[in-house]
Design an enzyme around this catalytic site. Structure first.
Site, PDB file in Angstrom:
ATOM      1  CB  ALA A   1      -1.020   0.038   1.144  1.00 27.62           C
ATOM      2  CB  ALA A   2       4.428   2.087  -0.373  1.00 27.01           C
ATOM      3  N   GLY A   3       2.330   2.560  -2.640  1.00 24.96           N
ATOM      4  CA  GLY A   3       1.872   3.256  -3.852  1.00 24.96           C
ATOM      5  C   GLY A   3       0.489   3.858  -3.642  1.00 24.96           C
ATOM      6  CG  ASP A   4      -2.756   1.297  -2.854  1.00 22.04           C
ATOM      7  OD1 ASP A   4      -2.719   1.422  -4.091  1.00 22.04           O
ATOM      8  OD2 ASP A   4      -2.920   0.206  -2.275  1.00 22.04           O
TER       9      ASP A   4
END
Ligand code: RIB
Length: 305
Positions: free
Chosen positions: A250-253
């Site tokens: 979820a870093a990209g999210d």
């Protein structure tokens, strides 16, 4: 209060195993731990935008099962408007995730109820799109629906963001004219452009290709290498804040949600990218998808190492 960010996309229950390393084909590994965590790229981006300052509405589908109840509840506790999160006769989407001791992950998703996100659902909740400033889509719902939502966002004059994740193939050519900000990671930029992406220089070439295909602005997220911003006027490289990674899920999210929240709050692109980067850096220091996403106060309190 009307939503200023609308997220159109997936909700998944993440079934997360931590293991010493990712398993090879045919191998059984002994894991360290197991947890069920609310996730899905769409829902994660909605939670990120909400914790990072935006009024958010989610458009999505969950199944008529316990996971569906939990996934909806996880958004409601963040004050996210869920009038457009429908419950359908299906299982909720799930993601099987293995995270290794180096914080890398491997993910298999099964769409379940996310597959019920038809173009008609976008039309059904057109009023929700109409009050937005920023519309965000990803690729965990059917392509026809993403294409329809992008075009409707463009017709309504909204700022349209596509996070093309997961992507293993080029996008339909007629989508590009509707996209203000295309935000792929390295492998997605490679799949979309047809060019290898393994360095800043190659990311610039891929971004240039995606702009020539019609995207307004491209932000290639490069993990610990930062992010590359490109548009018709040139490139800018943003270094990543240094942190100790525990779990990159979820870093990209978090970047996408934070970037969108900052844009919706009237920040410049440069400010929004830096804000999204700090939020994403903080998220990798914590385990899980939605539990790892920081708040605006966390971002403000961040001190670079
Ligand atoms: O981007 C992370 C997300 O990808 C996880 O939460 C999982 O649900 C998959 O969709």
């Amino acid at each position: 209060m009307p939503a200023n960010v609308v997220v159109i996309g997936s909700l998944n229950m993440d079934l997360v195993t931590r293991a010493p390393r990712l398993p090879r084909g045919g191998e059984t590994l002994i894991g360290h731990s197991f947890a069920t965590v609310s996730g899905g790229k769409g829902a994660n981006q909605a939670v990120a935008a909400a914790r990072l300052g935006a009024q958010v509405s989610m458009v999505g589908c969950v199944g008529n099962d316990d996971y569906g109840v939990q996934l909806r509840e996880a958004l409601l506790v963040e004050q996210i408007d869920c009038q457009a999160v429908s419950v359908v006769e299906d299982s909720s989407g799930v993601a099987l995730i293995v995270v290794d001791d180096n914080s890398q992950n491997a993910i298999v998703i099964v769409a379940g109820a996310n597959g019920s996100m038809t173009p008609a659902v976008i039309d059904q909740f057109d009023a929700v799109l109409q009050v937005a400033d920023v519309i965000i889509c990803q690729l965990e719902i059917p392509d026809a629906t993403v294409g329809h939502a992008l075009k409707r966002g463009r017709e309504l004059g909204k700022t349209v963001i596509l996070n093309p994740a997961p992507a293993s193939r080029p996008l339909p050519a007629d989508w590009f004219a509707s996209i203000d900000y295309l935000i792929p990671n390295e492998s997605e930029a490679a799949a979309l452009s047809g060019l290898p992406v393994d360095s800043l220089e190659s990311a610039e070439k891929a971004a240039a290709q995606l702009i020539s295909m019609g995207a307004g602005n491209v932000i290639v997220t490069l993990g610990a290498q930062g992010a590359l911003f490109a548009n018709g006027s040139g490139y800018q490289h943003f270094l990543a804040p240094k942190v100790k990674a525990v779990d990159t899920t979820a870093a990209g999210d978090t970047f996408v949600g934070g970037f969108a929240a900052a844009l919706a709050a009237g920040k410049t692109e440069v400010e929004a990218i830096r804000f999204g980067q700090i939020a994403a850096a903080l998220s990798v220091t914590r385990a899980g998808a939605q539990p790892s996403i920081p708040t605006s106060s966390d971002v403000q309190a961040f001190k670079p190492a």
